[in-house]
Design an enzyme around this catalytic site. Structure first.
Site, PDB file in Angstrom:
ATOM      1  CG  ASP A 313      -2.603  10.422  -4.060  1.00  0.00           C
ATOM      2  OD1 ASP A 313      -1.962   9.367  -4.015  1.00  0.00           O
ATOM      3  OD2 ASP A 313      -2.698  11.121  -5.088  1.00  0.00           O
ATOM      4  CE  LYS A 362      -1.020   8.882  -8.078  1.00  0.00           C
ATOM      5  NZ  LYS A 362      -1.056   8.392  -6.707  1.00  0.00           N
ATOM      6  CE  LYS A 403       6.259   9.886  -9.342  1.00  0.00           C
ATOM      7  NZ  LYS A 403       5.103   9.927  -8.442  1.00  0.00           N
ATOM      8  CE  LYS A 475      -0.404  12.546  -5.319  1.00  0.00           C
ATOM      9  NZ  LYS A 475       0.736  11.672  -5.146  1.00  0.00           N
TER      10      LYS A 475
HETATM   11  P1  NAI Z   1       1.126  -1.517  -6.596  1.00  0.00           P
HETATM   12  O1  NAI Z   1       0.271  -1.625  -7.800  1.00  0.00           O
HETATM   13  O2  NAI Z   1       2.490  -2.080  -6.630  1.00  0.00           O
HETATM   14  O3  NAI Z   1       0.380  -2.166  -5.338  1.00  0.00           O
HETATM   15  C1  NAI Z   1      -1.000  -2.153  -5.179  1.00  0.00           C
HETATM   16  C2  NAI Z   1      -1.433  -3.518  -4.652  1.00  0.00           C
HETATM   17  O4  NAI Z   1      -2.828  -3.456  -4.364  1.00  0.00           O
HETATM   18  C3  NAI Z   1      -1.255  -4.643  -5.642  1.00  0.00           C
HETATM   19  O5  NAI Z   1      -0.485  -5.676  -5.046  1.00  0.00           O
HETATM   20  C4  NAI Z   1      -2.677  -5.109  -5.951  1.00  0.00           C
HETATM   21  O6  NAI Z   1      -2.744  -6.484  -6.178  1.00  0.00           O
HETATM   22  C5  NAI Z   1      -3.403  -4.701  -4.701  1.00  0.00           C
HETATM   23  N1  NAI Z   1      -4.854  -4.462  -4.792  1.00  0.00           N
HETATM   24  C6  NAI Z   1      -5.575  -3.868  -5.767  1.00  0.00           C
HETATM   25  N2  NAI Z   1      -6.873  -3.818  -5.430  1.00  0.00           N
HETATM   26  C7  NAI Z   1      -6.986  -4.369  -4.203  1.00  0.00           C
HETATM   27  C8  NAI Z   1      -8.061  -4.596  -3.316  1.00  0.00           C
HETATM   28  N3  NAI Z   1      -9.299  -4.262  -3.644  1.00  0.00           N
HETATM   29  N4  NAI Z   1      -7.800  -5.185  -2.136  1.00  0.00           N
HETATM   30  C9  NAI Z   1      -6.547  -5.547  -1.789  1.00  0.00           C
HETATM   31  N5  NAI Z   1      -5.489  -5.370  -2.593  1.00  0.00           N
HETATM   32  C10 NAI Z   1      -5.704  -4.789  -3.781  1.00  0.00           C
HETATM   33  O7  NAI Z   1       1.159   0.042  -6.257  1.00  0.00           O
HETATM   34  P2  NAI Z   1       2.109   0.846  -5.247  1.00  0.00           P
HETATM   35  O8  NAI Z   1       3.236   1.419  -6.011  1.00  0.00           O
HETATM   36  O9  NAI Z   1       2.391   0.026  -4.054  1.00  0.00           O
HETATM   37  O10 NAI Z   1       1.134   2.056  -4.878  1.00  0.00           O
HETATM   38  C11 NAI Z   1      -0.025   1.777  -4.123  1.00  0.00           C
HETATM   39  C12 NAI Z   1      -0.977   2.962  -4.156  1.00  0.00           C
HETATM   40  O11 NAI Z   1      -0.381   4.067  -3.526  1.00  0.00           O
HETATM   41  C13 NAI Z   1      -1.381   3.402  -5.568  1.00  0.00           C
HETATM   42  O12 NAI Z   1      -2.742   3.731  -5.602  1.00  0.00           O
HETATM   43  C14 NAI Z   1      -0.576   4.638  -5.761  1.00  0.00           C
HETATM   44  O13 NAI Z   1      -1.196   5.552  -6.646  1.00  0.00           O
HETATM   45  C15 NAI Z   1      -0.541   5.194  -4.358  1.00  0.00           C
HETATM   46  N6  NAI Z   1       0.565   6.114  -4.183  1.00  0.00           N
HETATM   47  C16 NAI Z   1       1.875   5.701  -4.297  1.00  0.00           C
HETATM   48  C17 NAI Z   1       2.903   6.591  -4.161  1.00  0.00           C
HETATM   49  C18 NAI Z   1       4.310   6.184  -4.246  1.00  0.00           C
HETATM   50  O14 NAI Z   1       5.177   7.031  -4.204  1.00  0.00           O
HETATM   51  N7  NAI Z   1       4.620   4.926  -4.321  1.00  0.00           N
HETATM   52  C19 NAI Z   1       2.627   8.007  -3.941  1.00  0.00           C
HETATM   53  C20 NAI Z   1       1.246   8.341  -3.852  1.00  0.00           C
HETATM   54  C21 NAI Z   1       0.276   7.403  -3.943  1.00  0.00           C
END
Ligand code: NAI
Length: 519
Positions: A313, A362, A403, A475
């Site tokens: 994370d 989370k 956020k 994290k």
């Molecule tokens: P997002 O939802 O924009 O991107 C995630 C992507 O993963 C989506 O495009 C989705 O289609 C794809 N996806 C889902 N399941 C999949 C799979 N099995 N195989 C391939 N692709 C798949 O989310 P974001 O904002 O990019 O965050 C990504 C991750 O990072 C989340 O789990 C979030 O909790 C974690 N995270 C993000 C932080 C941040 O500051 N942006 C901080 C800490 C963690």
């Protein structure tokens, strides 16, 4: 002894009988100084200084490295890709506040410095970029690829993410429209049901199987050959999954996990299938989401194959503040008694986390981040005593990727008084997470080029396969089984910097500055 000159990329050379530069390596003989403590029969501690002699060697040749992201089409995936392209091409774009140029702010390696030492003449500190301590790869040179269950090309996905300025997007649009994520594996039970409508780019099959492991391994190999790469590092920046149940006979050992995949067991998550594929392919795998991808069987498999894993994370906003602020409060002797953390966010991550089981992942990852600091202070806290801590996350589409994190820290001070600290932190989520993705790749990559041995041993080997050195960026840091978790941000940074220093035969930065105190 004559020091061999550093390579032309190196901005400093260490002049010491313990350090040797060859064309291909930096070799150092390093004395690791610790304090060994035993408790005598009278209950008193006996502390004994201890020295252990290690040899380190660092491969100086920077390899051509690929970064493959799972969830490439998401907010983080598209933002980090556009950011690297912008830096590589030195882009400048107009904003309403005037022109802005590409940078790597927020990357500890690319944006911060380390004190190399004290100037021999002026006695002032000499600081160098963190990136220059070891022969690291440069993010501009990364070849980027990856998978997504959504088949949108990266230019369209960048629009969907709604993170970057249109004037910047316009300049990377052409290049990014050529980038299309590879199909991925989708087991609907693991992510929120509200993600289903974007799942249009799938490898057939809705539960774990060996064919999925093989397909991912093949994708990594193909990416490597097509781009003529020396190595590939894979990161999970896909949706947060629910926790997998830890089941005896299923995911508790390496052997059982492989069998469970072969038998299509429903409790093996997509992220664990990716981890297993990477471990078998010897491609380091880092988990940027909170779920328990690294079930015990996956950790055992990684150590059997000497393949690097790291997680969990990304630590970008609220938790990063928390691991700095709580460290400060408790180290200052102030008794923190409660932390209330509220978040609302409106991006796709927030949408996914609006589902209870994904939120729970989370919540767990955000909850344990003060444990080590509380436990270490036996003056303020009785054994087992803990501040109250609550974490709330709500989905609020209007704020998008910006956020909001609201935190109240409530503490007891001198003679029953109170201190209350309220923080309103607008964390531009993907802009904070993207530099962490880069740091994780850079540190992991150099770890594949560092070898060590006890000075009396013959054989060199790599660090433990669980890379706890990545803790600063994460994290809920994963550590080798049975070893302590460090959450305090300052300690995490010190570990990173001092391990880098040790590899070039430099003492840890002690901040004693006796040279300015004893004359
Ligand atoms: P997002 O939802 O924009 O991107 C995630 C992507 O993963 C989506 O495009 C989705 O289609 C794809 N996806 C889902 N399941 C999949 C799979 N099995 N195989 C391939 N692709 C798949 O989310 P974001 O904002 O990019 O965050 C990504 C991750 O990072 C989340 O789990 C979030 O909790 C974690 N995270 C993000 C932080 C941040 O500051 N942006 C901080 C800490 C963690």
């Amino acid at each position: 002894h004559t020091p061999v000159p550093a390579g032309k990329e190196d901005i400093f050379v260490v002049d010491s009988p313990n350090v040797i530069y060859t064309d291909s390596e930096i070799q150092s003989k390093y004395t690791y100084r610790t304090t060994s403590v035993v408790r005598g029969a009278d209950g008193k501690y006996v502390a004994t200084p201890k020295e252990t002699l290690y040899d380190f060697k660092v491969d100086r040749k920077t390899p051509k490295t690929g970064m493959m992201l799972v969830g490439w089409g998401g907010n983080n995936g598209t933002t980090v890709t556009a950011g690297i392209l912008a830096n590589r091409r030195g882009l400048v774009w107009e904003t309403r506040e005037g022109p802005r140029a590409a940078n790597y702010y927020g990357s500890v390696l690319m944006g911060s410095t380390m004190k190399l030492g004290t100037d021999a003449h002026t006695m002032q500190d000499v600081n160098i970029p963190f990136h220059d301590v070891l022969p690291l790869i440069h993010p501009n040179d990364l070849v980027i690829g990856g998978w997504d269950i959504s088949g949108l090309n990266l230019a369209a996905a960048l629009d969907r993410a709604a993170v970057l300025e249109p004037t910047l997007k316009a300049q990377v649009k052409k290049e990014m429209s050529q980038m299309v994520p590879l199909p991925s594996i989708y087991y609907p039970d693991f992510i929120a049901a509200n993600q289903e409508d974007r799942a249009d780019n799938l490898i057939p099959g809705d539960k774990a199987c060996l064919a999925h492991v093989e397909k991912i391994r093949q994708d990594i190999r193909d990416f490597k050959t097509q781009n003529n790469l020396d190595k590939v590092i894979v990161q999970w920046t896909a949706n947060t999954e629910r926790f997998a149940d830890i089941l005896p006979g299923v995911n508790d050992t390496a052997e059982n996990l492989l069998k469970a995949i072969e038998n299509g067991h429903e409790e093996v998550s997509p992220s664990t299938v990716f981890a297993v594929a990477c471990i078998l392919e010897n491609a380091p795998f880092i988990n940027g989401s909170p779920q328990n991808t690294f079930v015990p069987g996956a950790i055992e498999l990684a150590s059997k194959h000497n393949s690097f894993i790291g997680g969990d994370d990304f630590k970008s906003g609220q938790t990063k503040m928390k691991s700095a602020l709580v460290d400060f409060l408790i180290s200052a002797g102030i008794k923190l008694t409660s932390i209330a953390s509220y978040n609302h966010l409106g991006n796709n991550d927030g949408k996914n986390l609006s589902s209870q089981r994904q939120f729970r992942s989370k919540e767990i990852s955000k909850s344990n981040v003060v444990d080590d600091m509380v436990e270490a202070n036996t003056v303020l806290y009785k054994k087992g005593e803990h501040p109250d801590h609550t974490v709330v996350i709500k989905y609020m589409p209007a704020v998008g990727d910006n956020k909001r994190a609201l935190d109240e820290y409530y503490a007891e001070i001198f003679l029953g008084g109170h201190q209350t600290i309220s923080i309103f932190n607008v964390c531009e989520d993907s802009l904070l997470a993207s530099p962490l993705i880069i740091d994780l790749v850079l540190v992991t990559e150099i770890m594949t080029r560092i070898q060590w041995r006890a000075h009396t041993d013959d054989e060199f080997k790599g660090f433990h396969s669980v890379l706890s050195i990545l803790s600063y960026m994460l994290k809920a840091p994963l550590t080798p089984p049975g070893t302590p978790v460090i959450n305090a941000l300052a300690k995490q940074r010190a570990a990173l910097i001092n391990i880098f220093r040790a590899c070039v035969g430099l003492e840890p930065e002690s901040d004693m500055t006796l040279e300015h105190k004893l004359f």
